[in-house]
Scaffold this active site. Structure first.
Site, short mmCIF file in Angstrom:
data_model
loop_
_atom_site.label_atom_id
_atom_site.label_comp_id
_atom_site.label_asym_id
_atom_site.label_seq_id
_atom_site.Cartn_x
_atom_site.Cartn_y
_atom_site.Cartn_z
N LYS A 123 50.56 26.98 40.15
CA LYS A 123 51.15 27.01 38.80
C LYS A 123 52.16 25.88 38.69
O LYS A 123 52.96 25.68 39.60
CB LYS A 123 51.82 28.37 38.57
CG LYS A 123 52.37 28.58 37.18
CD LYS A 123 52.97 29.98 37.02
CE LYS A 123 53.40 30.26 35.59
NZ LYS A 123 53.96 31.61 35.42
N SER A 133 52.18 34.17 31.31
CA SER A 133 52.22 32.72 31.27
C SER A 133 51.35 32.05 32.33
O SER A 133 51.02 30.88 32.21
CB SER A 133 53.65 32.23 31.45
OG SER A 133 54.13 32.58 32.74
N SER A 183 53.82 38.00 33.76
CA SER A 183 52.98 36.80 33.77
C SER A 183 52.00 36.64 34.92
O SER A 183 51.18 35.73 34.89
CB SER A 183 53.86 35.56 33.71
OG SER A 183 54.31 35.38 32.41
N1 GLN Z 1 55.29 37.20 28.27
C1 GLN Z 1 56.62 37.38 28.73
C2 GLN Z 1 57.51 36.35 28.10
O1 GLN Z 1 57.06 35.64 27.28
C3 GLN Z 1 56.66 37.30 30.22
C4 GLN Z 1 56.49 35.93 30.72
C5 GLN Z 1 56.60 35.84 32.21
O2 GLN Z 1 56.46 36.84 32.90
N2 GLN Z 1 56.88 34.64 32.69
O3 GLN Z 1 58.65 36.24 28.40
#
Ligand code: GLN
Length: 492
Positions: free
Chosen positions: A79, A158, A182
């Site tokens: 990532k 994400s 995410s």
């Molecule tokens: N979807 C959540 C956010 O937008 C979690 C994102 C994440 O875990 N990095 O913050």
């Protein structure tokens, strides 16, 4: 011999390498070819084929000398939130244009120490803020799974690039990070496995910070065994991360087949939410049944503050983000947009460099931290966070682990939820409580919906009980017997 990476897991590839069915270089070449063929998915920001082949050669040399590490010769993708030495690291943000770190994150360094090979850096939501991988400066990632009518779907976020890379079959595993879901939500939407370890289990050092009290890295793979192998390499104490925990990393693979007999699995009443997809409720019921048949005891539990988790998260996470993102000022790294004086240069750089979702988070964050509102929002959210953690502590006096759906929906069309941030935030309703409590959680693919799209179930464990969680995940994987793979439409 020609190798088809899509038909392999990390475990079967390690077997193949050990038996000399193929070399690490052959395997890596096949992965690079598959990665290039998968460009229509937009899962990769930076391909690193030369580096991959160099690392694969070194892996073959080690193996021939009998010095192979735990993941020797296994091609993985990273990532693009993990700093990789000398390799562009973007966090999928315009503001990090051209940033090549002079250092390597501890988590990736651990993977390379175990012999893994880096294929490239994967697309994600900008600064990991999002649930659909649509906030990336580099454009959305396309889920390898499509709707029956061919509509292109989001991979979740994400870690959308990570989930797509593993699901499409060009990387045998990928790193993800999980602040509020995410790793688990994209794993669910792409039909793969992912585990977010206990906060402090994997070092955060060298990972671009989003919300420091929540961020945690973990593996995303095709099988539970592969997640155990990758986590084994990634985890461990790191003096460079003050929140990293100094306890030994147990053998995650040794007892993987131990089964669930006698384990008590909690089913939280509060996770039955209005408006949830009926097929998800059915799959959850099925999951309960499966684990019961495998010998577990099912126990109804209450997590009474669940309802406040999302609101709490969307105060705490933006507050920490607004503080972490203050460092992107155009002076030290990345993008600089000139202005007539220093203040205007800051404004221009941050105005152009951050996308809309990131700007929204910074504004929410600075608001909840501002003098007049700090107690009303931030302090209150911290108190509710404690209550949420206590809910889990109480539940864990009665059960060993908790079973819930991973996400309230399957993959949805690209663009569908873009205009309504609150609808988008709802995607994390089942994953956020675990993050606020710092607990380990994993998603295991468990079935397909009537559209033929994958759905995952989430397992939540006690702090630092990843070994038990993986064993439970392995049992669920066995009974669910999920074998579906997406059709490779991008190759035709
Ligand atoms: N979807 C959540 C956010 O937008 C979690 C994102 C994440 O875990 N990095 O913050």
């Amino acid at each position: 011999m020609t190798v088809n990476p899509d038909s392999l897991t990390i475990a079967s590839a390690l077997d193949g390498l050990a038996k000399k069915d193929f070399t690490a270089v052959e395997l890596t070449e096949a992965c690079i070819k598959a990665m290039q063929a998968a460009r229509p998915l937009n899962a990769v920001i930076t391909e690193t084929p030369d580096k991959a082949l160099e690392m694969a050669k070194a892996a073959d040399a080690r193996r021939s000398k009998g010095e192979a590490g735990l993941l020797d010769g296994i091609p993985l993708a990273i990532k693009d939130l993990f700093a990789t030495e000398g390799v562009l690291t973007t966090a999928a943000s315009h503001i990090l244009d051209g940033f090549k770190p002079a250092y390597e994150s501890t988590a990736t360094a651990n993977l390379w120490k175990a012999g893994a090979v880096m294929l490239g850096k994967l697309n994600l939501d900008e600064f990991a803020m999002g649930s659909s991988n649509e906030t990336s400066y580099y454009g959305p990632v396309v889920n390898p799974w499509r709707a029956k009518d061919g509509t292109k779907l989001v991979p979740g976020g994400s870690s959308g690039g990570s989930a797509a890379a593993v699901s499409a079959g060009f990387a045998l595993g990928a790193t993800g990070t999980d602040t509020g879901g995410s790793i688990r939500q994209p794993a669910s939407l792409c039909g793969i496995t992912g585990i977010k370890p206990t906060y402090g289990r994997v070092s955060r050092w060298g990972i671009v910070a989003f919300a420091s009290s929540l961020d945690q890295a973990g593996p995303m793979t095709r099988t539970v065994r592969d997640s155990a192998l990758m986590l084994q390499a990634m985890a461990g104490f790191d003096p460079k991360d003050s929140t990293s925990v100094d306890r030994p990393v147990p053998d995650y693979v040794a007892n993987l087949e131990g089964g669930v007999k006698g384990m008590r699995i909690g089913i939280p009443r509060e996770y039955r939410m209005d408006g949830m997809d009926a097929e998800i409720t059915t799959l959850w019921e099925q999951g309960k049944q499966w684990l019961k048949e495998a010998g577990a005891e099912i126990v109804d539990i209450n997590l009474p503050h669940t309802h406040y988790a999302l609101a709490t998260y969307y105060i705490v996470a933006p507050a920490e983000a607004s503080s972490n993102l203050a460092r992107y000022d155009g002076v030290r790294f990345g993008l600089r947009v000139p202005g007539k004086d220093l203040t205007e240069m800051y404004e221009n750089t941050r105005g152009e460099g951050f996308g809309r979702e990131v700007q929204r988070r910074i504004m929410i964050g600075t608001y909840v931290l501002s003098a007049g509102y700090y107690d009303a929002y931030y302090t209150k959210a911290q108190k509710v966070r404690t209550l949420i953690r206590k809910d889990f502590e109480q539940a864990f006096q009665r059960v060993d682990a908790i079973l819930t759906p991973t996400a309230p929906n399957a993959a949805f069309p690209i663009g569908m939820k873009n205009d309504d941030p609150v609808t988008m935030y709802l995607n994390d309703v089942f994953t956020v409580p675990t993050s606020l409590a710092g607990l380990p959680g994993m998603s295991v693919p468990a079935g397909l919906n009537s559209e033929g799209l994958p759905l995952g179930l989430q397992l939540i464990g006690k702090p630092f009980e990843e070994a038990q969680l993986l064993r439970l995940g392995r049992s669920l994987e066995k009974v669910a017997n999920y074998t579906a793979k997406p059709f490779h439409w991008w190759e035709s």
